[in-house]
Design a protein around this motif. Structure first.
Motif, PDB file in Angstrom:
ATOM      1  N   TRP A   1      -4.325  12.019   5.673  1.00 14.99           N
ATOM      2  CA  TRP A   1      -4.988  11.501   4.685  1.00 14.99           C
ATOM      3  C   TRP A   1      -5.779  12.616   3.872  1.00 14.99           C
ATOM      4  O   TRP A   1      -6.022  12.278   2.645  1.00 14.99           O
ATOM      5  CB  TRP A   1      -5.960  10.512   5.240  1.00 14.99           C
ATOM      6  CG  TRP A   1      -5.203   9.041   5.249  1.00 14.99           C
ATOM      7  CD1 TRP A   1      -4.310   8.536   6.039  1.00 14.99           C
ATOM      8  CD2 TRP A   1      -5.311   8.050   3.943  1.00 14.99           C
ATOM      9  NE1 TRP A   1      -4.138   7.206   5.887  1.00 14.99           N
ATOM     10  CE2 TRP A   1      -4.472   6.843   4.532  1.00 14.99           C
ATOM     11  CE3 TRP A   1      -6.053   8.145   3.049  1.00 14.99           C
ATOM     12  CZ2 TRP A   1      -4.473   5.890   3.958  1.00 14.99           C
ATOM     13  CZ3 TRP A   1      -5.911   7.002   2.087  1.00 14.99           C
ATOM     14  CH2 TRP A   1      -5.208   5.742   2.561  1.00 14.99           C
TER      15      TRP A   1
ATOM     16  N   LEU B   1       0.833  -1.077   0.101  1.00 14.37           N
ATOM     17  CA  LEU B   1      -0.016  -0.204  -0.037  1.00 14.37           C
ATOM     18  C   LEU B   1       0.865   1.155  -0.007  1.00 14.37           C
ATOM     19  O   LEU B   1       0.531   2.102  -0.756  1.00 14.37           O
ATOM     20  CB  LEU B   1      -0.716   0.085   1.259  1.00 14.37           C
ATOM     21  CG  LEU B   1      -2.086   1.125   1.171  1.00 14.37           C
ATOM     22  CD1 LEU B   1      -3.076   1.124   0.280  1.00 14.37           C
ATOM     23  CD2 LEU B   1      -2.782   1.034   2.407  1.00 14.37           C
ATOM     24  N   SER B   2       1.845   1.175   0.801  1.00 17.43           N
ATOM     25  CA  SER B   2       2.843   2.509   0.678  1.00 17.43           C
ATOM     26  C   SER B   2       3.344   2.741  -0.554  1.00 17.43           C
ATOM     27  O   SER B   2       3.261   3.892  -1.044  1.00 17.43           O
ATOM     28  CB  SER B   2       3.860   2.282   1.773  1.00 17.43           C
ATOM     29  OG  SER B   2       4.712   0.933   1.283  1.00 17.43           O
TER      30      SER B   2
ATOM     31  N   THR C   1      -4.412  13.037  -4.895  1.00 16.57           N
ATOM     32  CA  THR C   1      -4.413  11.998  -5.867  1.00 16.57           C
ATOM     33  C   THR C   1      -5.757  11.700  -6.634  1.00 16.57           C
ATOM     34  O   THR C   1      -5.891  10.903  -7.290  1.00 16.57           O
ATOM     35  CB  THR C   1      -3.896  10.730  -4.951  1.00 16.57           C
ATOM     36  OG1 THR C   1      -4.755  10.601  -3.715  1.00 16.57           O
ATOM     37  CG2 THR C   1      -2.276  10.815  -4.580  1.00 16.57           C
TER      38      THR C   1
ATOM     39  N   LEU D   1       5.600  10.244  -0.590  1.00 20.38           N
ATOM     40  CA  LEU D   1       4.998  10.194   0.474  1.00 20.38           C
ATOM     41  C   LEU D   1       5.299  11.195   1.636  1.00 20.38           C
ATOM     42  O   LEU D   1       4.913  11.805   2.639  1.00 20.38           O
ATOM     43  CB  LEU D   1       5.115   8.773   1.322  1.00 20.38           C
ATOM     44  CG  LEU D   1       3.891   7.734   0.887  1.00 20.38           C
ATOM     45  CD1 LEU D   1       4.138   6.473   1.331  1.00 20.38           C
ATOM     46  CD2 LEU D   1       2.578   8.199   1.888  1.00 20.38           C
TER      47      LEU D   1
ATOM     48  N   LEU E   1      -3.337  13.665   1.302  1.00 21.40           N
ATOM     49  CA  LEU E   1      -3.117  12.740   0.246  1.00 21.40           C
ATOM     50  C   LEU E   1      -4.295  12.766  -0.610  1.00 21.40           C
ATOM     51  O   LEU E   1      -3.951  12.752  -1.783  1.00 21.40           O
ATOM     52  CB  LEU E   1      -2.976  11.407   1.168  1.00 21.40           C
ATOM     53  CG  LEU E   1      -2.848  10.039   0.226  1.00 21.40           C
ATOM     54  CD1 LEU E   1      -1.634  10.218  -0.795  1.00 21.40           C
ATOM     55  CD2 LEU E   1      -2.760   8.976   0.961  1.00 21.40           C
TER      56      LEU E   1
ATOM     57  N   ILE F   1       0.455   3.909  -3.101  1.00 19.38           N
ATOM     58  CA  ILE F   1       0.290   5.316  -2.782  1.00 19.38           C
ATOM     59  C   ILE F   1       1.467   6.419  -3.127  1.00 19.38           C
ATOM     60  O   ILE F   1       0.976   7.326  -3.916  1.00 19.38           O
ATOM     61  CB  ILE F   1       0.164   5.589  -1.344  1.00 19.38           C
ATOM     62  CG1 ILE F   1      -1.206   4.966  -0.978  1.00 19.38           C
ATOM     63  CG2 ILE F   1      -0.016   7.127  -0.933  1.00 19.38           C
ATOM     64  CD1 ILE F   1      -1.415   5.016   0.634  1.00 19.38           C
ATOM     65  N   ASN F   2       2.805   5.868  -2.986  1.00 15.92           N
ATOM     66  CA  ASN F   2       3.804   6.749  -3.295  1.00 15.92           C
ATOM     67  C   ASN F   2       3.593   6.872  -5.061  1.00 15.92           C
ATOM     68  O   ASN F   2       3.892   8.073  -5.589  1.00 15.92           O
ATOM     69  CB  ASN F   2       4.906   5.986  -2.903  1.00 15.92           C
ATOM     70  CG  ASN F   2       6.326   7.057  -2.797  1.00 15.92           C
ATOM     71  OD1 ASN F   2       6.388   8.011  -2.490  1.00 15.92           O
ATOM     72  ND2 ASN F   2       7.357   6.799  -3.790  1.00 15.92           N
TER      73      ASN F   2
END
Length: 843
Positions: free
Chosen positions: A139, A116-117, A146, A133, A142, A120-121
């Motif tokens: 969040w 997941l990291s 995105t 990140l 974030l 997201i990155n």
């Protein structure tokens, strides 16, 4: 007494010392073959038989890279906090970079990762001008950077691609205690008053190992990655726990090596204790013990000298050799004791003992070896090797127990001046002879109880299933086993494996036709995979599954850019790829060749480029001709029964695809660890039937040659068959299943049981010659052979029972069942067989 003088006594006495010296020299040489100790290699690939699919997989590995091996890494906060917080995700991202920099080749061992990291990155890098990140505050920040403004819940629910990715993330890499109400509210109406931070206790990394590595290198790499992640965990607020099939295989081998010496030591200790109780003299213990240790050294030394690869199965060889070998020694030494008490010299007593027991012992060895050698017909390589190991061990034990131990007695008497002797056990034999009275008076009850137990065992056998899992070789308390259990509890898709469909030209054809028939075949597979049990789906209501193949690649490319397909006459019609102009031909090879020139991100989960996705799925030459295709399907494995159903469903789908592509001269294979395990299960069942049948046939054939009559042969072998049924019934009563070791039990029961039955029958035949009373003959049989059988069976049971102390479940079960095998065999031979022999003689 002159008549007791053996014709070979002078020669045996003359050559005893040279034989001993040569034997010790051979033992010394073979012992060096075991230094350093041989390694164990217990992998699914080692168990699976070679077939067209495995050969195709090897060829594909050479040309396209090996099938992807994956390692699962469970990630948790040490304080039990939210693993999905921005702080935690940033730590995971930094730790992953630390992992890459800590590997020997700076991360080139890793082909890709689903985490997941990193997802997201990658999203930040693609959608927010190359940010990462470390620049995200929370969040809410974030999501603002995105998630497009026009993307809401309704748009997501109608987009199959987003649904597929989203369901895979929530089901496969985020624990099932996920709470995402705030996140859904934010996406639905941009509600910033509610914290959108989702929460969960753990997340999963799925790391793909570089497919260019050999299987051995891949295994070593996975073990190294686990060690590095364990080190990272020490200095991090996160805990990383790793598991994979190769890691399990490595742990099996390490566990086997640690328990191997301990089990041999315990088995030898038991043998010493039992022999001490039985004979109460140093020679009665030392000589057979030395002979058995030599037999073990010869067995393992010869296997090592011929570079036989040891597996976890070979742990069971030592107790089996000790158990069967001590049986031969006790029979011979008991007869030797009787002959010595008659006044015979050492050499004559021993040679006469061999002569008296030559027939039952040699027949027992023949039938036992036949039972083990029947495994040569098994399609499973480790079972073939195991059969050879056991047969070699039995022959070595027989030779050492008859020849070497006899030489020791002769040389020992010569050195000591004739003072060595064995203790008498006559009083025990007299007490055992009293069993005859019970048999004579209660023979009807004995037969009724035997029949009832046999019938119930037959019904019990019907509920036993066949299982195979490498984790059967591991202690339940090992960290990797605890992690496996945690994953099953924490994730909907807890045991993801890859199953591969391999397509190649048939015979001398160079390429696969890449026109409409290929497209239709891939469309059929895409339509039917959602109906296949175990295949990872985007959701219960979705028609998309998680796999990589040319169809998904082309569909994803058309979803991203509908105009791309115009040059290749391809277009999306709903969720299906079709032809723009039905009258115009298509060439999927040209379309895929174009994508190999695209180095932009083609998979938001793994970060793989379009070029990497195509190279993993197809081998295309410079002219756009497709020479090989590989489809990688994510499957959630379960129990052996569930996996068998999954493989059967997949084979049905693949057979349809194969029939369709056969028209264009292409052949289709199904492979992968799950498929190999299913093949192993089938091979185990076939091996059991073959080994049991051959053991029965050989045993009955030997008895027919010996008795030259059908009825006596049937009488002698009947208790042996009953023992086999009782053993299987006991397995059902104990809740045990057939596994890679217990499938040997039926043949082993026949091999051991026929040994005891022949001893009882031969002794009864000898005694009946000197007496007209059948029951008196039974009594004399009990006082001599019966006692020897009980002593040898007791030692064998104790030797096998040592296996129950193993940390390995499958070995523990084998130790328990083989102990019961010996117990049932000796009881039926001493209690039921004499009744049958008397009835047969009287009638």
């Amino acid at each position: 007494m002159v008549e007791d003088k053996h014709r070979f006594s002078s020669n045996f006495s003359k050559y005893s010392l040279p034989v001993l010296l040569i034997s010790f020299l051979v033992t010394f040489v073979l012992a060096f073959q075991l230094y350093p100790l041989p390694s164990f290699n217990t992998e699914i690939a080692e168990f699976a038989p070679s077939d067209s699919a495995s050969e195709a997989a090897e060829e594909f590995g050479i040309e396209m890279g090996n099938q992807t091996r994956q390692i699962l890494v469970n990630v948790e906060m040490k304080d039990g906090g939210n693993i999905l917080s921005i702080e935690s995700l940033l730590m995971q991202h930094n730790d992953y970079n630390k992992l890459l920099s800590s590997t020997p080749n700076n991360g080139t061992e890793i082909e890709g990762i689903i985490a997941l990291s990193e997802i997201i990155n990658l999203a930040l890098h693609e959608n927010d001008g190359g940010s990462n990140l470390s620049s995200v505050t929370d969040w809410n920040d974030l999501l603002e950077r995105t998630v497009p403004e026009d993307l809401g819940i309704s748009e997501i629910s109608s987009n199959e691609q987003i649904l597929a990715y989203g369901n895979f993330v929530t089901s496969a890499i985020i624990s099932n205690d996920l709470v995402s109400d705030g996140l859904e509210s934010w996406i639905d109406d941009r509600n910033t008053t509610i914290d959108p931070t989702p929460s969960a206790t753990s997340t999963l990394w799925i790391i793909d190992i570089n497919s260019d590595l050999s299987p051995e290198q891949s295994k070593a790499t996975q073990v190294e990655l686990r060690n590095i992640l364990n080190d990272i965990s020490l200095d991090s607020n996160l805990t990383y726990s790793s598991i994979s099939m190769d890691i399990i295989s490595y742990d099996v081998d390490e566990s086997t090596m640690k328990s191997f010496a301990l089990l041999i030591l315990l088995a030898l200790t038991v043998v010493v204790v039992v022999l001490s109780l039985a004979f109460k003299t140093i020679t009665g213990v030392l000589f057979p013990l030395t002979g058995l240790m030599m037999a073990l050294t010869w067995t393992y030394g010869l296997l090592s000298a011929f570079e036989v690869q040891f597996t976890a199965l070979d742990v069971a060889v030592a107790p089996l050799v000790l158990g069967l070998g001590i049986d031969y020694s006790i029979h011979l030494q008991k007869r030797y004791e009787i002959n010595r008490n008659k006044g015979q010299s050492t050499v004559d007593a021993w040679l006469n003992s061999i002569q008296n027991l030559a027939l039952p012992l040699s027949l027992a060895v023949i039938t036992t070896v036949a039972a083990f050698m029947a495994n040569l017909l098994s399609p499973l390589p480790p079972l073939k090797s195991f059969g050879i190991s056991l047969s070699l061990g039995v022959v070595s034990a027989f030779f050492c127990s008859t020849v070497i131990v006899g030489c020791m007695h002769v040389v020992g008497e010569r050195v000591s001046g004739g003072t060595l002797s064995l203790a008498s056990t006559g009083s025990l034999g007299d007490k055992l002879a009293g069993v005859m009275t019970f048999q004579k008076e209660q023979k009807a009850i004995i037969m009724i109880i035997t029949g009832l137990l046999t019938v119930s065992s037959v019904f019990g056998a019907m509920v036993i299933k066949t299982e195979f899992d490498l984790t059967d070789f591991l202690d339940e308390e090992m960290p990797v086993m605890e992690l496996r259990s945690d994953l099953q509890d924490s994730y909907d898709y807890s045991s993801i494996q890859m199953v591969y469909v391999l397509i190649e030209p048939l015979g001398s054809k160079y390429s696969i036709e890449s026109g409409e028939n290929l497209l239709d075949s891939m469309q059929y597979l895409d339509d039917t995979l959602p109906l296949t049990k175990g295949v990872v789906k985007s959701s219960d209501s979705s028609d998309r599954t998680q796999y990589n193949g040319i169809y998904t690649i082309i569909r994803d490319a058309l979803e991203l850019d509908p105009t791309w397909g115009e040059n290749y006459n391809l277009k999306l019609f709903g969720d299906e790829v079709g032809k723009i102009d039905p009258n115009q031909e298509i060439n999927l090879g040209f379309a895929l060749k174009n994508l190999t020139e695209n180095n932009s991100v083609g998979d938001p989960l793994t970060g793989s480029t379009w070029q990497e996705r195509v190279n993993d799925a197809a081998l295309i030459d410079n002219d756009g001709e497709i020479t090989k295709l590989r489809i990688s399907i994510y499957v959630n494995s379960g129990t052996n029964i569930e996996n068998t159903e999954i493989v059967k469903d997949l084979k049905d789908r693949i057979d349809d695809v194969s029939n369709q592509l056969a028209r264009d001269g292409a052949v289709v294979h199904l492979t992968g660890d799950m498929v190999k395990i299913d093949t192993v299960l089938t091979g185990m069942t076939n091996s059991q039937v073959q080994s049991t049948s051959i053991s029965l046939i050989v045993s009955f054939f030997v008895l027919m040659l010996l008795t030259r009559r059908f009825t006596p042969a049937l009488v002698v072998i009947a208790p042996v068959g009953v023992a086999a049924f009782w053993v299987v019934g006991s397995m059902a009563a104990l809740g045990l299943q057939w596994n890679v070791l217990t499938i040997m039990v039926s043949a082993l029961t026949i091999g051991i049981g026929i040994d005891y039955a022949i001893h009882v029958w031969r002794r009864f035949e000898e005694e009946i010659k000197d007496s007209d009373d059948n029951w008196e003959a039974v009594s004399k049989m009990h006082s001599s052979t019966g006692l020897a059988l009980l002593m040898s069976a007791g030692t064998t049971i104790c030797g096998f029972a040592v296996l129950t102390l193993s940390p390995t479940p499958v070995v523990r079960e084998f130790g328990l069942i083989t102990s019961l095998t010996v117990f049932f065999s000796v009881i039926l031979s001493l209690v039921v067989l004499p009744v049958l022999l008397v009835e047969s003689n009287e009638n």
